[in-house]
Design a protein around this motif. Sequence first.
Motif, PDB file in Angstrom:
ATOM      1  N   PRO A  88       0.921  -1.151   0.085  1.00 23.69           N
ATOM      2  CA  PRO A  88      -0.189   0.015  -0.041  1.00 23.69           C
ATOM      3  C   PRO A  88       0.974   1.286  -0.207  1.00 23.69           C
ATOM      4  O   PRO A  88       1.787   1.289   0.871  1.00 23.69           O
ATOM      5  N   TYR A 166      -1.238 -11.214  -0.452  1.00 23.67           N
ATOM      6  CA  TYR A 166      -1.050 -10.801  -1.702  1.00 23.67           C
ATOM      7  C   TYR A 166      -0.557 -11.937  -2.640  1.00 23.67           C
ATOM      8  O   TYR A 166      -1.022 -12.108  -3.715  1.00 23.67           O
ATOM      9  N   GLU A 188      -6.646  -3.795  -2.749  1.00 26.62           N
ATOM     10  CA  GLU A 188      -5.727  -3.429  -1.885  1.00 26.62           C
ATOM     11  C   GLU A 188      -6.428  -3.370  -0.564  1.00 26.62           C
ATOM     12  O   GLU A 188      -6.084  -3.802   0.524  1.00 26.62           O
TER      13      GLU A 188
END
Length: 208
Positions: A88, A166, A188
């Motif tokens: 992020p 992820y 995200e």
Amino acid sequence: MNRAFTLAGLIGAAIMLPALASAGLAGTNDGAAAVLQQSFTAKGQAGMDRLDQDDVQRLCSRAPDGPALSEKEYAEIMASEEASIRYPADGQYLGDWRAGEKIAQNGKGFQSSDDPTQSSGGNCYACHQLAKGEVAYGTIGPSLYLYGKLRGNDAETQRYTYAKIYNSNAFLPCSSMPRFGHKGILDEQQIKDVVALLLDPQSPVNAE
Ligand code: HEC
């Protein structure tokens, strides 16, 4: 009760094996791929491209029957998958655990019957125990109950947990856990929400 099931399986195998053997493909991944090509029917968003493997899937599918993966190949998978991770931009890894619990419960997405305009779930409970109150869960993956309590909630743990969700293969090549961010299954914010489900002290995952 299992007899009918076993019998059907045997009949299926009896029909399938000679066909594979005559094609000279019995027991190989090429054989499995050929059977999939013949039997898979494109429907809605689930097109024939679902059978296309990326480099990691191709390498990992080779292992059961072909040559085992070398140390170098394992290292290459980890490096390429690590490079895929987009952390992020705001440096925040923790979202809302309530939203995370809904995502973990939601098994929708990418099936021919699902609406492709709706965001997908993570289906985490299909493979993991998480909150103690949810009794329906699979055990392909380790239990994540008390994950945050056992690991702590420092910056390094938050970053690892985000990255693992992820792209699981950055840490364990050929893991059977989906690569949620890399494959665009979760965005995200959704990954942050699931990280909060695992790490937030208020989350039911960390309630004894
Ligand atoms: C198809 C099964 C499957 C699904 C679905 C799945 N996982 Fe996993 N997960 C695994 C397996 C198997 C492992 C252990 C191997 C590994 O580390 O990759 C694992 C490992 C993990 C780990 C690492 C645990 C540790 O001790 O470091 C985390 C964190 C995790 N999963 C979170 C999730 C979350 C969150 C979801 C939902 C968004 C999810 N998983 C969905 C199979 C799955």
